[in-house]
Design an enzyme around this catalytic site. Sequence first.
Site, mmCIF file in Angstrom:
data_model
loop_
_atom_site.group_PDB
_atom_site.id
_atom_site.type_symbol
_atom_site.label_atom_id
_atom_site.label_comp_id
_atom_site.label_asym_id
_atom_site.label_seq_id
_atom_site.Cartn_x
_atom_site.Cartn_y
_atom_site.Cartn_z
ATOM 1 N N PRO A 2 5.295 2.985 -0.602
ATOM 2 C CA PRO A 2 3.940 3.220 -0.073
ATOM 3 C C PRO A 2 2.902 3.279 -1.191
ATOM 4 C CG PRO A 2 5.519 4.823 0.797
ATOM 5 C CD PRO A 2 6.208 4.077 -0.301
ATOM 6 N N GLU A 3 1.829 2.522 -1.040
ATOM 7 C CA GLU A 3 0.736 2.509 -2.006
ATOM 8 C C GLU A 3 -0.468 3.191 -1.367
ATOM 9 O OE1 GLU A 3 0.928 1.538 -5.004
ATOM 10 O OE2 GLU A 3 2.650 0.187 -5.137
#
Length: 276
Positions: A2-3
């Site tokens: 996840p960014e």
Amino acid sequence: MPELPEVEVTARALAQRLDGRRVDAVRIYNRQLRWRIPASLARAVTGERIEHVSRRGKYLLWHLDSGVLISHLGMSGSWRVHEVQSAPARRPHDHVEFSCEGALARLNDPRRFGALLWHAHSRGDVLRHPLLANLGREPFDSGFDGPWLFAATRGRKSAIKPLLLAGKLVAGVGNIYATESLFEARIHPKTPAERISQHRYERLAQAIRRVLSRAIELGGSTLRDFAGADGVDGRYTRFAQAYGREALPCPRCATPIRRWVQGQRATYFCPRCQRL
Ligand SMILES: [Zn+2]
């Protein structure tokens, strides 16, 4: 992994569903995340009202009456919210479950590199927490602009791309978004940070905001079923102009895009229109 866009989408979705609700109960099925979930956490948050869920860098901050829950998704974490009546059975790797006045919020994390910590208000401002205190500026804050980037990089000989990835200048800009932002700003990823002019830094700040906004919008379209662990990134790469496009023509000048590995991360760039 996840960014920032996924974390932002998750924060918005959690806020939409949970802001104003009270935590009735907390069930912890597995405490062994990146750090052990503190034994005192369930007691601390039960009965508290969720004022708001926000994001700082890649951390989710649940602001409760007497403190802040700090949640990080690590490599593979995701939150889902269900209404109690229609909630599916608990899945494997659902490690934590919050009951909040008819809603169930579950943290799923197969690889368990995520984190869930409690910071009581009595310990001071959560933004001074050791995990948060040294994060770079938020890309959407007004203080993140060309003049500031220019000033912050005087005397920095490091190439701009690894400097962006290090997170000390700007929080949460990962490999795909750094690659795309440098492409849009027409800055070669190897350019020493101190050699970039204020004008080019202004272009870079705007490019970072544009690229991240686009990714957040893509994620926002799946708000209902929530950001999966790599939902946004996966979808974003289909719209990427440089990332993952080795040997394909540059959308600006048709020169083949090049790839090389910089600090163990794949970097893509146009050798013609991205200047050193
Ligand atoms: Zn080009």
